[in-house]
Design a protein around this motif. Structure first.
Motif, PDB file in Angstrom:
ATOM      1  N   VAL A 176     -11.980 -27.655 -17.651  1.00  0.00           N
ATOM      2  CA  VAL A 176     -11.884 -26.718 -18.777  1.00  0.00           C
ATOM      3  C   VAL A 176     -12.628 -27.266 -19.986  1.00  0.00           C
ATOM      4  CG1 VAL A 176     -10.261 -25.724 -20.444  1.00  0.00           C
ATOM      5  CG2 VAL A 176      -9.766 -25.605 -18.016  1.00  0.00           C
ATOM      6  N   GLY A 177     -12.492 -28.560 -20.257  1.00  0.00           N
ATOM      7  CA  GLY A 177     -13.154 -29.165 -21.408  1.00  0.00           C
ATOM      8  C   GLY A 177     -14.664 -29.192 -21.292  1.00  0.00           C
ATOM      9  N   ILE A 178     -15.178 -29.495 -20.114  1.00  0.00           N
ATOM     10  CA  ILE A 178     -16.636 -29.536 -19.938  1.00  0.00           C
ATOM     11  C   ILE A 178     -17.233 -28.136 -20.029  1.00  0.00           C
ATOM     12  CG2 ILE A 178     -18.467 -30.035 -18.269  1.00  0.00           C
ATOM     13  CD1 ILE A 178     -16.865 -32.517 -17.471  1.00  0.00           C
ATOM     14  N   ILE A 179     -16.589 -27.155 -19.399  1.00  0.00           N
ATOM     15  CA  ILE A 179     -17.079 -25.777 -19.528  1.00  0.00           C
ATOM     16  C   ILE A 179     -16.958 -25.314 -20.977  1.00  0.00           C
ATOM     17  CG2 ILE A 179     -16.675 -23.381 -18.832  1.00  0.00           C
ATOM     18  CD1 ILE A 179     -15.810 -24.484 -16.096  1.00  0.00           C
ATOM     19  N   GLY A 180     -15.863 -25.699 -21.635  1.00  0.00           N
ATOM     20  CA  GLY A 180     -15.686 -25.360 -23.043  1.00  0.00           C
ATOM     21  C   GLY A 180     -16.736 -25.996 -23.931  1.00  0.00           C
ATOM     22  N   TRP A 217     -23.092 -23.676 -27.160  1.00  0.00           N
ATOM     23  CA  TRP A 217     -24.002 -22.534 -27.162  1.00  0.00           C
ATOM     24  C   TRP A 217     -23.612 -21.515 -28.230  1.00  0.00           C
ATOM     25  CZ3 TRP A 217     -22.919 -17.365 -26.046  1.00  0.00           C
ATOM     26  CH2 TRP A 217     -24.030 -16.539 -25.954  1.00  0.00           C
ATOM     27  N   LEU A 218     -22.313 -21.229 -28.353  1.00  0.00           N
ATOM     28  CA  LEU A 218     -21.861 -20.124 -29.200  1.00  0.00           C
ATOM     29  C   LEU A 218     -21.798 -20.472 -30.685  1.00  0.00           C
ATOM     30  CD1 LEU A 218     -20.734 -17.223 -29.245  1.00  0.00           C
ATOM     31  CD2 LEU A 218     -18.467 -18.231 -29.020  1.00  0.00           C
ATOM     32  N   LEU A 219     -21.268 -21.625 -31.028  1.00  0.00           N
ATOM     33  CA  LEU A 219     -21.042 -21.949 -32.433  1.00  0.00           C
ATOM     34  C   LEU A 219     -22.319 -21.970 -33.273  1.00  0.00           C
ATOM     35  CD1 LEU A 219     -18.163 -24.569 -32.186  1.00  0.00           C
ATOM     36  CD2 LEU A 219     -18.019 -22.154 -32.767  1.00  0.00           C
ATOM     37  N   PRO A 220     -23.420 -22.562 -32.819  1.00  0.00           N
ATOM     38  CA  PRO A 220     -24.645 -22.489 -33.633  1.00  0.00           C
ATOM     39  C   PRO A 220     -25.177 -21.066 -33.789  1.00  0.00           C
ATOM     40  CG  PRO A 220     -24.833 -24.258 -32.043  1.00  0.00           C
ATOM     41  CD  PRO A 220     -23.602 -23.485 -31.704  1.00  0.00           C
ATOM     42  N   THR A 228     -13.391 -28.171 -27.835  1.00  0.00           N
ATOM     43  CA  THR A 228     -12.047 -27.591 -27.878  1.00  0.00           C
ATOM     44  C   THR A 228     -12.100 -26.118 -28.238  1.00  0.00           C
ATOM     45  OG1 THR A 228     -11.112 -29.730 -28.500  1.00  0.00           O
ATOM     46  CG2 THR A 228      -9.764 -27.789 -28.921  1.00  0.00           C
ATOM     47  N   ILE A 229     -12.921 -25.767 -29.211  1.00  0.00           N
ATOM     48  CA  ILE A 229     -13.067 -24.355 -29.582  1.00  0.00           C
ATOM     49  C   ILE A 229     -13.621 -23.551 -28.408  1.00  0.00           C
ATOM     50  CG2 ILE A 229     -14.341 -22.750 -31.074  1.00  0.00           C
ATOM     51  CD1 ILE A 229     -14.078 -24.927 -33.282  1.00  0.00           C
ATOM     52  N   GLY A 230     -14.627 -24.089 -27.732  1.00  0.00           N
ATOM     53  CA  GLY A 230     -15.165 -23.412 -26.556  1.00  0.00           C
ATOM     54  C   GLY A 230     -14.150 -23.288 -25.436  1.00  0.00           C
ATOM     55  N   ALA A 231     -13.338 -24.330 -25.221  1.00  0.00           N
ATOM     56  CA  ALA A 231     -12.332 -24.285 -24.172  1.00  0.00           C
ATOM     57  C   ALA A 231     -11.222 -23.296 -24.506  1.00  0.00           C
ATOM     58  CB  ALA A 231     -11.755 -25.684 -23.953  1.00  0.00           C
ATOM     59  N   ILE A 232     -10.851 -23.208 -25.781  1.00  0.00           N
ATOM     60  CA  ILE A 232      -9.843 -22.223 -26.184  1.00  0.00           C
ATOM     61  C   ILE A 232     -10.363 -20.812 -25.930  1.00  0.00           C
ATOM     62  CG2 ILE A 232      -8.690 -21.210 -28.200  1.00  0.00           C
ATOM     63  CD1 ILE A 232      -8.396 -24.097 -29.256  1.00  0.00           C
TER      64      ILE A 232
END
Length: 104
Positions: free
Chosen positions: A37-41, A47-50, A68-72
């Motif tokens: 989950v953490g690696i996929i996140g 990718w998403l945050l920038p 963590t934000i990506g995993a959430i």
């Protein structure tokens, strides 16, 4: 890829997956589940945050926050796709009532 960078990736993935599991679900997913989950996140967060204009900085703490934000987000999307909460207590693991809840 050096062995140090692989260890950093695994460490960030493990911490981010554990944090996301505790935030979204209330418990973790075990070592392997938290790691996945953490690696996929981390990929999702990186990718998403920038793209939406969020820059948390550089370094290990920023990488853990990004992952963590990506995993959430990943866990919330998975929960939406799966249909939300179901009863996991007492070993049932199936929805209350509805189709497929009976065993013949």
């Amino acid at each position: 890829m050096s062995s140090e960078s692989l260890l950093v990736i695994l460490f960030v993935g493990l911490i981010a997956g554990w944090l996301a599991g505790h935030i979204v679900r209330g418990t973790g997913f075990g070592v392997v589940g938290d790691l996945v989950v953490g690696i996929i996140g981390a990929f999702i967060g990186g990718w998403l945050l920038p793209r939406i204009g969020i820059q948390l900085g550089v370094g290990l703490i920023a990488a853990i926050l990004d992952a963590t934000i990506g995993a959430i987000l990943l866990l919330l999307v998975v929960r939406l796709v799966r249909g939300g909460g179901y009863w996991e207590g007492n070993g049932w693991g199936r929805r209350w009532g509805g189709w497929g809840s009976r065993r013949y």
